[in-house]
Design a protein around this motif. Structure first.
Motif, mmCIF file in Angstrom:
data_model
loop_
_atom_site.group_PDB
_atom_site.id
_atom_site.type_symbol
_atom_site.label_atom_id
_atom_site.label_comp_id
_atom_site.label_asym_id
_atom_site.label_seq_id
_atom_site.Cartn_x
_atom_site.Cartn_y
_atom_site.Cartn_z
ATOM 1 N N GLU A 1 2.294 1.743 -3.452
ATOM 2 C CA GLU A 1 1.255 2.245 -4.360
ATOM 3 C C GLU A 1 0.999 3.738 -4.121
ATOM 4 O O GLU A 1 0.807 4.496 -5.073
ATOM 5 C CB GLU A 1 -0.036 1.444 -4.212
ATOM 6 C CG GLU A 1 -1.099 1.825 -5.208
ATOM 7 C CD GLU A 1 -0.653 1.690 -6.659
ATOM 8 O OE1 GLU A 1 -1.101 2.522 -7.480
ATOM 9 O OE2 GLU A 1 0.121 0.788 -6.981
ATOM 10 N N SER A 2 1.017 4.161 -2.869
ATOM 11 C CA SER A 2 0.822 5.586 -2.562
ATOM 12 C C SER A 2 1.923 6.434 -3.182
ATOM 13 O O SER A 2 1.658 7.497 -3.743
ATOM 14 C CB SER A 2 0.801 5.806 -1.047
ATOM 15 O OG SER A 2 -0.334 5.215 -0.478
ATOM 16 N N ALA B 1 0.833 -1.209 0.000
ATOM 17 C CA ALA B 1 0.000 0.000 0.000
ATOM 18 C C ALA B 1 0.862 1.251 0.000
ATOM 19 O O ALA B 1 0.553 2.233 -0.690
ATOM 20 C CB ALA B 1 -0.931 -0.004 1.215
ATOM 21 N N ALA B 2 1.964 1.238 0.752
ATOM 22 C CA ALA B 2 2.868 2.395 0.783
ATOM 23 C C ALA B 2 3.514 2.607 -0.577
ATOM 24 O O ALA B 2 3.615 3.742 -1.058
ATOM 25 C CB ALA B 2 3.939 2.204 1.861
ATOM 26 N N GLU C 1 1.557 6.658 -6.998
ATOM 27 C CA GLU C 1 0.535 7.611 -7.434
ATOM 28 C C GLU C 1 1.086 9.033 -7.501
ATOM 29 O O GLU C 1 0.585 9.858 -8.258
ATOM 30 C CB GLU C 1 -0.656 7.572 -6.481
ATOM 31 C CG GLU C 1 -1.476 6.309 -6.585
ATOM 32 C CD GLU C 1 -2.557 6.223 -5.508
ATOM 33 O OE1 GLU C 1 -2.718 7.188 -4.734
ATOM 34 O OE2 GLU C 1 -3.221 5.189 -5.453
#
Length: 103
Positions: free
Chosen positions: A42-43, A39-40, A46
């Motif tokens: 992916e952040s 998740a990190a 982005e």
């Protein structure tokens, strides 16, 4: 991501050879789950331009942001400790992130 990289960059005891990928991931997973790490990543993805892209309309803004971080960094610890922040239920995640800035 910072916690994971701290594990990756930590020096191994003298006499031990390089860690295998499996050993490294096991060590990383002691500080952060694969799901949280993904998740990190992916952040961050982005926020960055696509790999190999020379067409980053925000390049100047990004460079300016990096330059300003050194100015702001000394105040981050105080920001979450000195000001008694509060939030509505909808803002609790933002408040938790703010309080986590020093880490």
């Amino acid at each position: 991501m910072a916690a994971a990289w701290a594990v990756v960059l930590a020096e191994r005891p003298e006499g031990e050879g390089p860690a295998s990928v499996a050993e490294m991931m096991a060590a990383v997973e002691t500080v952060v789950s694969r799901e949280d790490l993904a998740a990190a990543v992916e952040s961050v993805r982005e926020l960055l331009p696509p790999p190999g892209s020379d067409d980053d309309g925000d390049a100047e803004w990004r460079a300016s942001l990096v330059d300003r971080y050194a100015t702001v960094r000394p105040f981050i610890d105080m920001l979450s400790a000195v000001i008694p922040w509060g939030a509505t239920e909808a803002g609790t995640e933002v408040l938790a992130a703010l309080r986590g800035l020093p880490r």
